[in-house]
Design a protein around this motif. Structure first.
Motif, PDB file in Angstrom:
ATOM      1  N   ASP A  75     -16.881  -1.040   5.063  1.00  0.00           N
ATOM      2  CA  ASP A  75     -15.928  -1.978   5.651  1.00  0.00           C
ATOM      3  C   ASP A  75     -15.671  -1.605   7.115  1.00  0.00           C
ATOM      4  O   ASP A  75     -15.655  -2.455   7.998  1.00  0.00           O
ATOM      5  N   LYS A  76     -15.500  -0.300   7.358  1.00  0.00           N
ATOM      6  CA  LYS A  76     -15.153   0.150   8.717  1.00  0.00           C
ATOM      7  C   LYS A  76     -16.358   0.143   9.649  1.00  0.00           C
ATOM      8  O   LYS A  76     -16.249  -0.234  10.809  1.00  0.00           O
TER       9      LYS A  76
ATOM     10  N   MET B 145       0.852  -1.181   0.000  1.00  0.00           N
ATOM     11  CA  MET B 145       0.000   0.000   0.000  1.00  0.00           C
ATOM     12  C   MET B 145       0.890   1.234   0.000  1.00  0.00           C
ATOM     13  O   MET B 145       1.734   1.391   0.900  1.00  0.00           O
TER      14      MET B 145
ATOM     15  N   ALA C  58      -6.705   3.601  -2.021  1.00  0.00           N
ATOM     16  CA  ALA C  58      -7.487   2.540  -1.380  1.00  0.00           C
ATOM     17  C   ALA C  58      -8.838   3.063  -0.930  1.00  0.00           C
ATOM     18  O   ALA C  58      -8.930   4.169  -0.385  1.00  0.00           O
ATOM     19  N   GLU C  59      -9.862   2.243  -1.169  1.00  0.00           N
ATOM     20  CA  GLU C  59     -11.198   2.637  -0.703  1.00  0.00           C
ATOM     21  C   GLU C  59     -12.028   1.417  -0.325  1.00  0.00           C
ATOM     22  O   GLU C  59     -13.204   1.312  -0.668  1.00  0.00           O
TER      23      GLU C  59
ATOM     24  N   GLU D  96     -15.044   1.563   1.631  1.00  0.00           N
ATOM     25  CA  GLU D  96     -14.219   1.721   2.839  1.00  0.00           C
ATOM     26  C   GLU D  96     -15.091   2.021   4.067  1.00  0.00           C
ATOM     27  O   GLU D  96     -14.910   1.437   5.142  1.00  0.00           O
TER      28      GLU D  96
ATOM     29  N   GLY E 128     -11.666  -3.042  -0.013  1.00  0.00           N
ATOM     30  CA  GLY E 128     -11.653  -4.133  -0.996  1.00  0.00           C
ATOM     31  C   GLY E 128     -10.387  -4.205  -1.819  1.00  0.00           C
ATOM     32  O   GLY E 128     -10.391  -4.736  -2.936  1.00  0.00           O
TER      33      GLY E 128
ATOM     34  N   ASP F 269     -17.353  -8.597   6.860  1.00  0.00           N
ATOM     35  CA  ASP F 269     -16.685  -8.446   5.562  1.00  0.00           C
ATOM     36  C   ASP F 269     -16.293  -9.860   5.099  1.00  0.00           C
ATOM     37  O   ASP F 269     -15.664 -10.592   5.858  1.00  0.00           O
TER      38      ASP F 269
END
Ligand code: UDP
Length: 239
Positions: free
Chosen positions: A179-180, A80, A131-132, A176, A134, A185
Motif C-alpha cells: 500500500d505504501k 484505529m 493494522a497491516e 501495508e 486494507g 490502491d
C-alpha cells in the motif's frame, strides 16, 4: 472456528514481498457473535489486520440529526487503536477515520432494508486493533457479518477487498508495505449475490486497462471472501 483461505494461481511475473501470487489473498478468519453486550458482532483477522465490530439496533433515534422519516439511519464509527500501527496513533477521530466511517456506511447501506425501520438508527462500531493495509475493506467485511449477527434484515451481504498496482503489476489484496510503496490502491466492495458494486475508490495512477483488471481482480477476491463470511455465520447459527 478458524477458517484459513489462501488462493492464487501464481501466474504473475514478479514475486511479491510476502511471497504471495498476484491474485492471492492473505489468510482470513472471521468469527460471528463474539461480544455479549452488542446486538451483533464479529471479529476478523486478515493477514496482519485484527478488526472487531459491534452493531446496535435498529433502535429509536432520539437525535434529530440521525432521524430519517422513511428509513433507518446508519451511524458508523471506524476507529484505529493507538497501538494498532507502528507509530502510535493519536487517539480520537481524524480526517482519515471520518472518511472511512462515511464510505463504510455508504458501502453497507444498499444491502440493508433500511425502509423497514423509519426514524431509527443502526450503530456500527469498527475497532481496528492491529493494522497491516486494507483495514477499510476488513472493516466493511466484518461489519456485514456483525449486521447479519444482529438479525438486521439484508438483501445481501457486503464484502470488500482491495487490489492495486505494485512493481508495475496489478495485484490483489495489498499489504501495508505494498500500500505504501505501490503505485495504486483500489478498494472495492460488492454485494456478492448480485455483484453490485457498493464502494469503488482509486488512489494512485492506473491505465484504463489496469483499472479494469484491478476491479475484476478485487471482485474475484470479494467472491472468495464471501465464502468465509458465510462459513462464519453457519458456524454460529448452523445451516
Ligand atoms: N496506517 C498507519 N498509520 C495511520 C494510518 C494507516 O500505519 O495512521 C497504515 C495501516 O497499516 C493501514 C495502511 O497504513 O492499514 C493503509 O492505510 P490506508 O489509509 O490506505 O487505509 P486501509 O488500506 O487501511 O484501508
Amino acid at each position: 472456528m478458524i477458517i484459513i483461505l489462501t488462493e492464487g494461481t501464481n501466474l504473475g511475473t514478479k514475486s511479491r514481498d510476502d511471497g504471495r501470487a498476484f491474485d492471492e489473498l492473505r489468510p482470513l478468519t472471521i468469527e460471528a457473535g463474539v461480544l455479549e453486550r452488542a446486538d451483533g458482532s464479529a471479529y476478523l483477522e486478515f493477514g496482519g489486520n485484527k478488526v472487531l465490530v459491534a452493531v446496535y439496533g435498529p433502535k429509536e433515534s432520539f437525535i434529530r440529526r440521525f432521524q430519517r422519516p422513511d428509513r433507518a439511519y446508519i451511524r458508523c464509527r471506524y476507529n484505529m487503536a493507538p497501538f494498532s500501527v507502528d507509530d502510535r496513533k493519536r487517539p480520537g477521530p481524524d480526517r482519515r477515520s471520518v472518511e472511512i466511517s462515511k464510505i463504510t456506511a455508504e458501502a453497507l447501506q444498499p444491502a440493508i432494508l433500511l425502509e423497514k425501520y423509519p426514524r431509527s438508527v443502526i450503530e456500527i462500531f469498527i475497532e481496528v486493533l492491529e493494522a497491516e493495509g486494507g483495514t477499510r475493506c476488513a472493516g466493511i467485511t466484518a461489519a456485514s457479518v456483525a449486521l447479519a449477527d444482529a438479525g438486521i434484515p439484508m438483501r445481501d451481504m457486503v464484502v470488500a477487498c482491495a487490489s492495486g498496482k505494485v512493481n508495475d503489476e496489478v495485484v490483489l489484496d495489498l499489504s501495508e508495505v505494498e500500500d505504501k510503496d505501490g503505485q495504486a490502491d483500489v478498494p472495492v466492495a460488492i454485494m456478492p449475490r448480485s455483484g453490485k458494486i457498493t464502494l469503488l475508490q482509486s488512489d494512485g495512477s492506473l491505465t484504463p486497462e489496469e483499472f479494469e483488471k484491478a476491479v475484476d481482480l478485487a471482485v474475484e477476491g470479494c467472491q472468495s471472501i464471501s465464502k468465509v463470511q458465510k462459513e462464519a455465520l453457519k458456524n454460529r447459527y448452523g445451516e
